[in-house]
Every structure is written in C-alpha cells, then in structure tokens.
Design an enzyme around this catalytic site. Sequence first.
Site, mmCIF file in Angstrom:
data_model
loop_
_atom_site.group_PDB
_atom_site.id
_atom_site.type_symbol
_atom_site.label_atom_id
_atom_site.label_comp_id
_atom_site.label_asym_id
_atom_site.label_seq_id
_atom_site.Cartn_x
_atom_site.Cartn_y
_atom_site.Cartn_z
ATOM 1 N N CYS A 195 0.840 -1.187 0.000
ATOM 2 C CA CYS A 195 0.000 0.000 0.000
ATOM 3 C C CYS A 195 0.888 1.256 0.000
ATOM 4 C CB CYS A 195 -0.943 -0.036 1.200
ATOM 5 S SG CYS A 195 -2.283 1.170 1.121
ATOM 6 N N HIS A 238 -7.472 -4.715 -3.222
ATOM 7 C CA HIS A 238 -6.456 -4.012 -2.455
ATOM 8 C C HIS A 238 -6.181 -4.772 -1.149
ATOM 9 C CE1 HIS A 238 -4.085 -0.499 -1.422
ATOM 10 N NE2 HIS A 238 -4.673 -0.436 -0.240
ATOM 11 N N ASP A 264 -8.332 -3.714 -7.581
ATOM 12 C CA ASP A 264 -7.904 -2.730 -6.584
ATOM 13 C C ASP A 264 -8.459 -1.360 -6.966
ATOM 14 O OD1 ASP A 264 -6.642 -1.012 -4.836
ATOM 15 O OD2 ASP A 264 -4.654 -1.877 -5.102
#
Length: 275
Positions: free
Chosen positions: A132, A225, A194
């Site tokens: 991330c 994600h 995502d």
Amino acid sequence: MLIKKTYYDVPSKVDPKGGNIRIFVISPNVPAYPHAKFPGVVCFSEIYQVTGPVERFAGQIASQGYVVACPSSFHEFEGPEPIPYDTEGTDRGNKYKVEKELAAYDEDATVSIDLLCSLPNCTGRIAATGMCLGGHLAFRAAFDPRVLSAVCFFATDIHGATLGKGENDDSLVRVRNGELTGKGELVMIFGKQDTHVPRVGRDLIRKTLEDADVTTSFLEVQAQHAFIRDESSKDRWDAALTRNLFGFMTEVFERTVGRDLGPKVDSRAVIEHVC
C-alpha cells in the site's frame, strides 16, 4: 531459519520536533554462526505503521536469510505503536500520509538503509519492499543507488495522487528523468480489482517505467487491495496468492542481493527471434 527482533531509535534531521524514528529490525538467528552476514531488506508498512501483518510479513522475509528493517512511518505525529485497523485509525493514517513532508519519507528510507549497512550482520546489499503506502515508499527507496531491487505491493499514490503536504508526488517525474534507468530491478504487483490503483493508474505507471527503460516486472493479479494482509483485510486476504507472490519476491531478492555477481554490464544485445 530462526529469527530475532529488536529496534533502534534513530534521530531524524527532518522532524521539526527533533524526534527519533523507531526502526524495528528482524534478523536471522543462527547460533552456531555468530559472525554470519545477510543481505538487508527495508520493509515499508501501510498507513497503520508496523502492525502484526507487517511484522509477520517481515519475519517471513527474515527467515529466508535477510536482515529486515521496518521504519515507523509516522514518527513525527505519534509513537511507534501500530495504528488500529478501524475507521478512526484509517482516518488518522490517511491524514498523516498527506501531512508528512515528502522529504521526511525519503529520509526514513535513507536512515533505514544507513542502519542496515551499519549492522555487523548485514552485507550491505539492500532490497526494499512494502505494501500500500509502503509499496510506494519502496518504489521511492529504489532511487537510492544502494537499493538493488524493490518489490512493491499495490503501491498507492504513484499514479498522480498526493503524498506529503498535499504536493504532487514526483516519483514518476524522477523516473522520466532517468533516475531509475539502468539501476537495479523493480517489481510492481497490483490487484486488478484494486480500487485504490485503478487501471488508468496502473497503465500510467507501466508506460512510464517502460518508456524510461527501467528493468521491471509488472504483475496484475485477480485480487483486491490489501490482499496480502492476513488481519482485518475486509475479506480481501488471499493466502494462496500471497504465498506464490512471496516466492516470486524471494526469487528476485535472492538473485539481486542474495549473492554478489560483481558489477553489472549492460550488453544491450539484440535478442534473436527463434522458436
């Protein structure tokens, strides 16, 4: 391979309060070989700092024979404790992400690499990874010539969003300027579902890297994600996919920092078109 954990509090020059950045270090532990040396990996976290999932991910890397450093990304704002995976914690982390100076993110990478290179059990051959926000920070760490490879999981904010004081992040500008050309190896891993890095963002990142002739593997997998987070993933964790991609990552690390191949020679040989 056994592992052991410790931490170092390193002074920050960028922090206006003059505080320290806590860097958690997880190392291989081979009691019969007290002078063993291992390559280093900087492992950058999500917006929640060094949580259980990040520590377990780093521990798995360390157990493969790497000294892993995990910096606390938001040391300017609070202590090194993990931020909860709840709504309030998410809001806090997203707020810090933008408020933090871009130069401060880069300093975190530099001091983490400096620390690894100073440790007696590290060879000084360094790789980077992260998830991330940490995927983006691993991407930026690759600009450091000491970082020989970076594996970036669902790296957010590279594709034009903001990072640090609301400024436009300059990662892709630096790529266009040739700062990664001919330097190390990059791996970008994204989930096709995502929503944080949509197709237009992935296409921009891929095109920018390819146009700049950066050595890159670009993987798009059937996942959402945060699919490697084994806790509070909102039902997005894919353990089997994570295991396979972990193997891909360790192959890259083993090949680029796990052994000393000597100076790189860019042959630019024309590949013969044969079956």
